[in-house]
Scaffold this motif. Structure first.
Motif, short mmCIF file in Angstrom:
data_model
loop_
_atom_site.label_atom_id
_atom_site.label_comp_id
_atom_site.label_asym_id
_atom_site.label_seq_id
_atom_site.Cartn_x
_atom_site.Cartn_y
_atom_site.Cartn_z
N SER A 1 -28.21 34.12 2.37
CA SER A 1 -27.10 34.85 2.99
C SER A 1 -25.96 33.88 3.29
O SER A 1 -26.15 32.67 3.35
CB SER A 1 -27.55 35.52 4.29
OG SER A 1 -27.86 34.54 5.27
N VAL A 2 -24.78 34.44 3.49
CA VAL A 2 -23.63 33.63 3.87
C VAL A 2 -23.91 32.93 5.20
O VAL A 2 -23.54 31.76 5.40
CB VAL A 2 -22.36 34.49 3.95
CG1 VAL A 2 -21.20 33.69 4.51
CG2 VAL A 2 -22.02 35.07 2.58
N HIS A 3 -24.57 33.64 6.12
CA HIS A 3 -24.91 33.04 7.41
C HIS A 3 -25.78 31.80 7.22
O HIS A 3 -25.55 30.75 7.84
CB HIS A 3 -25.64 34.07 8.28
CG HIS A 3 -26.18 33.49 9.55
ND1 HIS A 3 -27.51 33.13 9.70
CD2 HIS A 3 -25.58 33.21 10.74
CE1 HIS A 3 -27.70 32.64 10.91
NE2 HIS A 3 -26.55 32.70 11.56
N GLU A 4 -26.79 31.89 6.37
CA GLU A 4 -27.65 30.74 6.13
C GLU A 4 -26.86 29.58 5.53
O GLU A 4 -27.06 28.42 5.91
CB GLU A 4 -28.79 31.12 5.19
CG GLU A 4 -29.84 32.00 5.85
CD GLU A 4 -30.91 32.46 4.88
OE1 GLU A 4 -32.10 32.49 5.26
OE2 GLU A 4 -30.54 32.79 3.72
N ALA A 5 -25.95 29.90 4.62
CA ALA A 5 -25.13 28.85 4.01
C ALA A 5 -24.26 28.15 5.05
O ALA A 5 -24.15 26.92 5.06
CB ALA A 5 -24.27 29.43 2.90
N LEU A 6 -23.67 28.93 5.95
CA LEU A 6 -22.80 28.34 6.97
C LEU A 6 -23.59 27.47 7.94
O LEU A 6 -23.15 26.38 8.31
CB LEU A 6 -22.07 29.45 7.73
CG LEU A 6 -21.03 30.23 6.93
CD1 LEU A 6 -20.48 31.39 7.75
CD2 LEU A 6 -19.90 29.31 6.48
N VAL A 7 -24.76 27.93 8.35
CA VAL A 7 -25.59 27.13 9.25
C VAL A 7 -26.04 25.85 8.55
O VAL A 7 -26.11 24.78 9.17
CB VAL A 7 -26.81 27.94 9.75
CG1 VAL A 7 -27.75 27.05 10.57
CG2 VAL A 7 -26.35 29.13 10.58
N ASN A 8 -26.32 25.93 7.26
CA ASN A 8 -26.73 24.74 6.52
C ASN A 8 -25.66 23.66 6.52
O ASN A 8 -25.98 22.47 6.40
CB ASN A 8 -27.09 25.11 5.08
CG ASN A 8 -28.56 25.42 4.90
OD1 ASN A 8 -29.31 24.68 4.25
ND2 ASN A 8 -29.00 26.54 5.47
N LEU A 9 -24.40 24.04 6.66
CA LEU A 9 -23.33 23.05 6.67
C LEU A 9 -23.46 22.09 7.85
O LEU A 9 -22.94 20.97 7.80
CB LEU A 9 -21.97 23.74 6.71
CG LEU A 9 -21.55 24.47 5.43
CD1 LEU A 9 -20.27 25.26 5.67
CD2 LEU A 9 -21.35 23.47 4.29
N VAL B 1 -33.43 28.23 10.59
CA VAL B 1 -32.76 28.82 9.43
C VAL B 1 -33.24 28.09 8.18
O VAL B 1 -33.39 26.87 8.18
CB VAL B 1 -31.22 28.70 9.56
CG1 VAL B 1 -30.52 29.12 8.27
CG2 VAL B 1 -30.73 29.53 10.73
N ARG B 2 -33.47 28.83 7.11
CA ARG B 2 -33.97 28.23 5.88
C ARG B 2 -32.96 27.26 5.29
O ARG B 2 -31.75 27.43 5.43
CB ARG B 2 -34.25 29.31 4.83
CG ARG B 2 -35.37 30.26 5.14
CD ARG B 2 -35.57 31.22 3.97
NE ARG B 2 -34.32 31.91 3.62
CZ ARG B 2 -34.10 32.54 2.46
NH1 ARG B 2 -35.05 32.54 1.53
NH2 ARG B 2 -32.96 33.15 2.23
N HIS B 3 -33.47 26.28 4.56
CA HIS B 3 -32.61 25.40 3.78
C HIS B 3 -32.09 26.18 2.57
O HIS B 3 -32.85 26.87 1.89
CB HIS B 3 -33.39 24.19 3.28
CG HIS B 3 -33.94 23.31 4.36
ND1 HIS B 3 -33.12 22.56 5.18
CD2 HIS B 3 -35.21 23.05 4.74
CE1 HIS B 3 -33.86 21.89 6.03
NE2 HIS B 3 -35.13 22.16 5.79
N VAL B 4 -30.80 26.06 2.29
CA VAL B 4 -30.26 26.63 1.06
C VAL B 4 -30.98 26.02 -0.14
O VAL B 4 -31.34 26.71 -1.09
CB VAL B 4 -28.74 26.40 0.97
CG1 VAL B 4 -28.22 26.67 -0.44
CG2 VAL B 4 -28.02 27.29 1.98
#
Length: 385
Positions: free
Chosen positions: A134-142, A151-154
């Protein structure tokens, strides 16, 4: 500048033999080579052994000839950790907190941000079948702190960066206290043991703060740098042996479970143990033997590509395999996936060279303005006992 590493078994006479700084010593070109080989090994493990659907069959069935060997490249991150312990201590010794914080963050984050964005674009818009994110996961990964937020790793390879961040924090605390030989030896003796106790007793928060079972790899690398800097001595070698033992104790069962779960192969625990110890041995050979005098400047660009290649290879390579596997020979497909990963890593490194120096200067300037006491503080003597 001395051309050979003095072997010492006692306290040196500083009046006759002043210690060299990291800038006095010649570059260890072989470190660049071994890092790059480790990254290539991890890439080949992911493409030819670790479970995925991109080949239309389990990769181990597609590459039965190489899989039984390449599964041991799963130890690449452990080798990175030993090298990191060595290299980060070399960078930090004699420096202050603003310099160390700025240099580490500027080295770690810019290529990581680019890789997260690139892989997220791939998985969100180009190849959503590769992984549902999800976009949320991508943003948290930053933030690189996704594990803190559950939160999962991208990309699964990012797990090592969370380990590195915790080591960096420990190093910053050591720098703030003042690096001395005595303090370093105490740290490398107590930290891995405390981490092991927390791990064995299931003290999750303490184990996390102490870098879990990876502490021995960093501590071992730091001890090897100490001997590279000052010469052989009995106590550092005894502590290296202790850390090798702890590393083997943790890594063999972990990797037996990981490899048998994620591949069709079953590794030999004895080979895993020997290769785990070999992570320390490889750095020791490079830093403490004639190999340290190897002059091979062509290895520097390979070393520079190691981190970008590690960050970017997995899903972009799998995407290329998914596209090409139904239409071409498996070896050609593998070569194409590896080539794409290297090209992307070169591009990532080019952007990193533009962004990282600016970020380092900005962070260091901000820290010195905010905490002038840190920048004025003179590092403690490196020979205090």
């Amino acid at each position: 500048m001395a051309t050979t590493l003095r072997l010492r078994t006692s306290t040196p006479d500083l009046g006759k033999h002043p210690r060299m700084t990291a800038h006095d010593r010649p570059r260890l070109y072989a470190i660049d080579g071994v890092r790059f080989l480790a990254a290539v090994g991890v890439m080949l493990y992911h493409f030819t052994a670790r479970w995925s659907q991109v080949w239309g069959d389990d990769p181990g069935h597609v590459f039965p000839e190489t899989g039984p060997v390449l599964i041991y490249a799963v130890l690449g991150p452990e080798l990175f950790f030993v090298v990191s312990g060595f290299a980060i201590l070399m960078t930090a010794w004699g420096r202050d907190v603003p310099y160390v914080v700025a240099s580490r963050l500027a080295r770690l984050y810019p290529p990581y941000w680019i890789a997260v964005v690139a892989t997220s674009v791939l998985l969100l818009f180009i190849w959503p079948a590769g992984k549902d994110i999800s976009v949320h996961e991508a943003l948290v990964n930053l933030t690189m702190l996704q594990e803190l937020f559950d939160v999962r790793h991208v990309d699964g390879v990012y797990w090592t960066l969370w380990v590195e961040l915790r080591f960096y924090l420990i190093m910053v605390l050591l720098v703030a206290w003042g690096i001395t030989r005595k303090r370093l030896l105490w740290l490398c003796a107590l930290w891995p043991v405390l981490a092991q106790v927390a791990l064995e007793l299931g003290w999750e928060h303490a184990s996390t703060a102490l870098a879990d079972g990876y502490a021995p790899f960093f501590a071992g690398g730091m001890l090897l740098y100490l001997m590279h800097r000052e010469g052989h001595a009995v106590l550092p070698w005894l502590l290296v042996v202790m850390n090798v033992g702890l590393a083997v104790r943790n890594t063999v069962p972990w990797q037996m479970t990981s490899v048998t779960t994620n591949t069709v192969f079953t590794p030999n625990p004895w080979v895993l143990g020997v290769l785990t110890a070999g992570c320390f041995a490889a750095v020791a050979v490079i830093a403490l033997t004639r190999v340290q005098h190897l002059r091979a400047a062509w290895l520097m660009p390979l070393g520079a590509l190691t981190y970008p290649l590690y960050l970017i290879h997995e899903y972009w390579g799998w995407w290329a395999i998914d596209l090409l596997a139904p239409h071409a020979n498996r070896w050609l497909v593998l070569a194409a996936a590896c080539a794409l990963a290297v090209v992307l890593a070169i591009g990532l490194h080019a952007l990193e060279k533009r962004l990282s120096p600016r970020m380092r200067r900005s962070i260091e300037t901000s820290l010195r303005r905010a905490r002038p006491a840190l920048s004025l503080r003179t590092p403690r003597s490196t020979v205090r006992r």
